[in-house]
Structure formats: C-alpha cells, structure tokens
Design a protein around this motif. Structure first.
Motif, PDB file in Angstrom:
ATOM      1  N   CYS A  25      53.544  47.746  14.719  1.00 51.60           N
ATOM      2  CA  CYS A  25      54.042  48.094  15.010  1.00 51.60           C
ATOM      3  C   CYS A  25      54.856  49.180  14.949  1.00 51.60           C
ATOM      4  N   ARG A  26      53.681  50.035  14.122  1.00 48.18           N
ATOM      5  CA  ARG A  26      53.937  51.273  13.573  1.00 48.18           C
ATOM      6  C   ARG A  26      53.548  52.256  15.310  1.00 48.18           C
ATOM      7  N   PRO A  27      54.787  52.637  14.856  1.00 49.79           N
ATOM      8  CA  PRO A  27      54.921  54.020  16.015  1.00 49.79           C
ATOM      9  C   PRO A  27      53.535  54.712  16.940  1.00 49.79           C
ATOM     10  N   GLY A  28      52.833  54.362  17.687  1.00 52.95           N
ATOM     11  CA  GLY A  28      51.807  54.812  17.875  1.00 52.95           C
ATOM     12  C   GLY A  28      50.286  54.037  18.461  1.00 52.95           C
ATOM     13  N   ASN A  29      51.134  52.782  17.425  1.00 52.58           N
ATOM     14  CA  ASN A  29      50.050  51.899  17.511  1.00 52.58           C
ATOM     15  C   ASN A  29      50.134  50.472  18.364  1.00 52.58           C
ATOM     16  N   GLU A  30      51.079  50.675  19.564  1.00 60.29           N
ATOM     17  CA  GLU A  30      51.507  49.311  20.203  1.00 60.29           C
ATOM     18  C   GLU A  30      50.404  49.450  21.072  1.00 60.29           C
ATOM     19  N   HIS A  31      49.373  50.024  21.344  1.00 61.26           N
ATOM     20  CA  HIS A  31      48.312  49.413  22.266  1.00 61.26           C
ATOM     21  C   HIS A  31      47.422  48.588  21.144  1.00 61.26           C
ATOM     22  N   LEU A  32      47.695  48.736  20.442  1.00 62.05           N
ATOM     23  CA  LEU A  32      46.976  47.657  18.899  1.00 62.05           C
ATOM     24  C   LEU A  32      47.114  46.450  19.485  1.00 62.05           C
ATOM     25  N   LEU A  33      48.781  46.563  19.040  1.00 58.09           N
ATOM     26  CA  LEU A  33      49.599  44.743  19.314  1.00 58.09           C
ATOM     27  C   LEU A  33      49.398  44.988  21.160  1.00 58.09           C
ATOM     28  N   LYS A  34      49.066  45.236  22.073  1.00 60.81           N
ATOM     29  CA  LYS A  34      48.819  45.268  23.696  1.00 60.81           C
ATOM     30  C   LYS A  34      47.219  44.399  23.315  1.00 60.81           C
ATOM     31  N   GLU A  35      46.409  44.967  22.821  1.00 65.42           N
ATOM     32  CA  GLU A  35      45.047  44.667  23.080  1.00 65.42           C
ATOM     33  C   GLU A  35      45.245  43.393  22.606  1.00 65.42           C
ATOM     34  N   LEU A  36      45.224  43.370  21.462  1.00 73.71           N
ATOM     35  CA  LEU A  36      45.511  42.072  20.925  1.00 73.71           C
ATOM     36  C   LEU A  36      45.888  40.485  21.760  1.00 73.71           C
ATOM     37  N   THR A  37      47.069  40.823  22.374  1.00 71.61           N
ATOM     38  CA  THR A  37      48.191  40.180  22.800  1.00 71.61           C
ATOM     39  C   THR A  37      46.794  39.660  24.281  1.00 71.61           C
ATOM     40  N   GLU A  38      46.647  40.483  24.879  1.00 75.52           N
ATOM     41  CA  GLU A  38      45.517  40.392  25.962  1.00 75.52           C
ATOM     42  C   GLU A  38      44.246  39.136  25.355  1.00 75.52           C
ATOM     43  N   LEU A  40      44.263  36.944  22.703  1.00 74.97           N
ATOM     44  CA  LEU A  40      44.236  35.929  22.215  1.00 74.97           C
ATOM     45  C   LEU A  40      44.162  34.997  23.733  1.00 74.97           C
ATOM     46  N   LEU A  41      45.072  36.208  24.744  1.00 74.15           N
ATOM     47  CA  LEU A  41      45.648  35.365  26.010  1.00 74.15           C
ATOM     48  C   LEU A  41      45.004  35.179  27.405  1.00 74.15           C
ATOM     49  N   ASP A  42      44.067  35.830  27.233  1.00 68.97           N
ATOM     50  CA  ASP A  42      43.087  36.664  28.005  1.00 68.97           C
ATOM     51  C   ASP A  42      44.147  36.948  29.033  1.00 68.97           C
ATOM     52  N   ILE A  43      44.817  37.685  29.012  1.00 58.46           N
ATOM     53  CA  ILE A  43      45.952  37.949  29.798  1.00 58.46           C
ATOM     54  C   ILE A  43      45.881  39.193  30.120  1.00 58.46           C
ATOM     55  N   SER A  44      46.393  40.631  31.552  1.00 63.34           N
ATOM     56  CA  SER A  44      46.217  42.265  31.099  1.00 63.34           C
ATOM     57  C   SER A  44      47.885  42.128  31.520  1.00 63.34           C
ATOM     58  N   LEU A  45      48.129  42.917  30.120  1.00 62.10           N
ATOM     59  CA  LEU A  45      49.798  43.162  30.446  1.00 62.10           C
ATOM     60  C   LEU A  45      49.737  45.289  30.718  1.00 62.10           C
ATOM     61  N   GLU A  46      51.291  44.650  31.277  1.00 57.95           N
ATOM     62  CA  GLU A  46      51.555  46.627  31.391  1.00 57.95           C
ATOM     63  C   GLU A  46      51.824  46.922  30.227  1.00 57.95           C
ATOM     64  N   GLU A  47      52.315  48.469  30.621  1.00 56.25           N
ATOM     65  CA  GLU A  47      52.727  48.798  29.325  1.00 56.25           C
ATOM     66  C   GLU A  47      54.022  47.650  28.558  1.00 56.25           C
ATOM     67  N   ILE A  48      53.995  48.168  27.345  1.00 56.45           N
ATOM     68  CA  ILE A  48      54.787  47.188  26.637  1.00 56.45           C
ATOM     69  C   ILE A  48      55.910  47.598  25.537  1.00 56.45           C
ATOM     70  N   GLU A  49      57.365  47.162  25.719  1.00 62.23           N
ATOM     71  CA  GLU A  49      57.927  47.723  24.375  1.00 62.23           C
ATOM     72  C   GLU A  49      58.184  46.388  23.865  1.00 62.23           C
ATOM     73  N   ILE A  50      58.807  47.614  22.400  1.00 59.03           N
ATOM     74  CA  ILE A  50      58.521  46.954  20.923  1.00 59.03           C
ATOM     75  C   ILE A  50      60.446  46.052  20.689  1.00 59.03           C
ATOM     76  N   ILE A  51      61.072  45.285  20.774  1.00 61.82           N
ATOM     77  CA  ILE A  51      61.700  45.141  20.977  1.00 61.82           C
ATOM     78  C   ILE A  51      62.666  44.452  19.122  1.00 61.82           C
ATOM     79  N   SER A  52      64.390  44.925  18.432  1.00 63.23           N
ATOM     80  CA  SER A  52      64.615  44.284  17.430  1.00 63.23           C
ATOM     81  C   SER A  52      64.370  43.255  16.952  1.00 63.23           C
ATOM     82  N   SER A  53      63.920  42.924  15.341  1.00 59.70           N
ATOM     83  CA  SER A  53      63.108  41.708  15.190  1.00 59.70           C
ATOM     84  C   SER A  53      64.354  40.701  15.097  1.00 59.70           C
ATOM     85  N   GLU A  54      65.823  41.223  14.946  1.00 59.07           N
ATOM     86  CA  GLU A  54      66.873  40.494  14.818  1.00 59.07           C
ATOM     87  C   GLU A  54      67.613  40.830  15.917  1.00 59.07           C
TER      88      GLU A  54
END
Length: 135
Positions: A25-38, A40-54
């Motif tokens: 979740c560090r700014p600039g590392n969003e691509h890591l979260l996107k790649e991990l999710t893709e 794990l789930l064998d999907i392709s995602l567009e751009e991602i946006e991290i939302i507040s955790s509360e």
C-alpha cells in the motif's frame, strides 16, 4: 541515563498485516498489489485505487471494522485480510467485512443489478488443524 532492555524485540512475521500494508500500500507500489491479485485470481484488472481501511458505522452500537487492504478496480472491490494466527470465528469476521463493503457500495436510487462484485481474500499464515499429540 540510557536503559538497555534485555528483552528481544519480536520481528514481524513475513505474513503480517502491517508488513503487508507497508509493502503493497505504499504510494508507488500499487502495481505490486494489482499483480498479486491478478495472479491469485487469474484475472486482469484495470487501474486500481486503494480505499481507506476504516469502514464508517451507521449505528453507534455496530462494531468498528478496520480492513487490512481495500481497493477498487472498475465496479469490483477487493479486500485483503492477513491473519498470522488462527482463531474460531475468522471466517465470520471475513464475511462481516465483505458484507459491510458490499452494502456501502450501492447508493440510494441505484438499481440492485448495478451491485459491484466484492471479493474477500484471506491470507492465513498458520496451520488450520492440530496434530494429535505424541503419547
């Protein structure tokens, strides 16, 4: 005077919610979260946006919910929960978080067919069974 503690400082586990947030979740590392999710789930995602955790509460008696990592991609929501120990009720907790995200996503006046897809991903770094003790 400087006091030196003899206590060993615990190192964070490789799978720990705080470590996970720092890495993914560090700014600039969003691509890591996107790649991990893709991967794990064998999907392709567009751009991602991290939302507040509360998640906000509508009722003062409702239990607070702090998600580890919540992000969107289009009309899809993804929530990662990282557990370093197993405890009974873990599955109910995950379902509760997913339900809260799902219910907040639809706004007044919107049709139910526009409900987003909500995916809950639990990363559990422990054994989920106990072995018989030796006799």
């Amino acid at each position: 005077m400087i006091k030196i503690s003899n206590k060993k400082r615990p190192y964070p586990r490789l799978i720990d919610d705080k470590v996970f947030k720092v890495v993914f979740c560090r700014p600039g590392n969003e691509h890591l979260l996107k790649e991990l999710t893709e991967r794990l789930l064998d999907i392709s995602l567009e751009e991602i946006e991290i939302i507040s955790s509360e998640l906000t509460k509508d009722n003062i008696y409702e239990k607070s919910k702090y998600l580890d990592v919540l992000f969107t991609s289009g009309r899809m929501y993804f929530n990662y929960e990282v557990f370093s120990v197993y405890y009974p009720g873990m599955d109910n907790r995950g379902f509760s978080y997913m339900r809260a995200v799902y219910s907040k996503a639809l706004k007044q006046g919107e049709e139910y067919k526009k409900m987003p897809i909500v995916t809950q991903i639990n990363l559990i770094a422990c054994l989920l069974y106990t072995s018989p003790s030796p006799r």
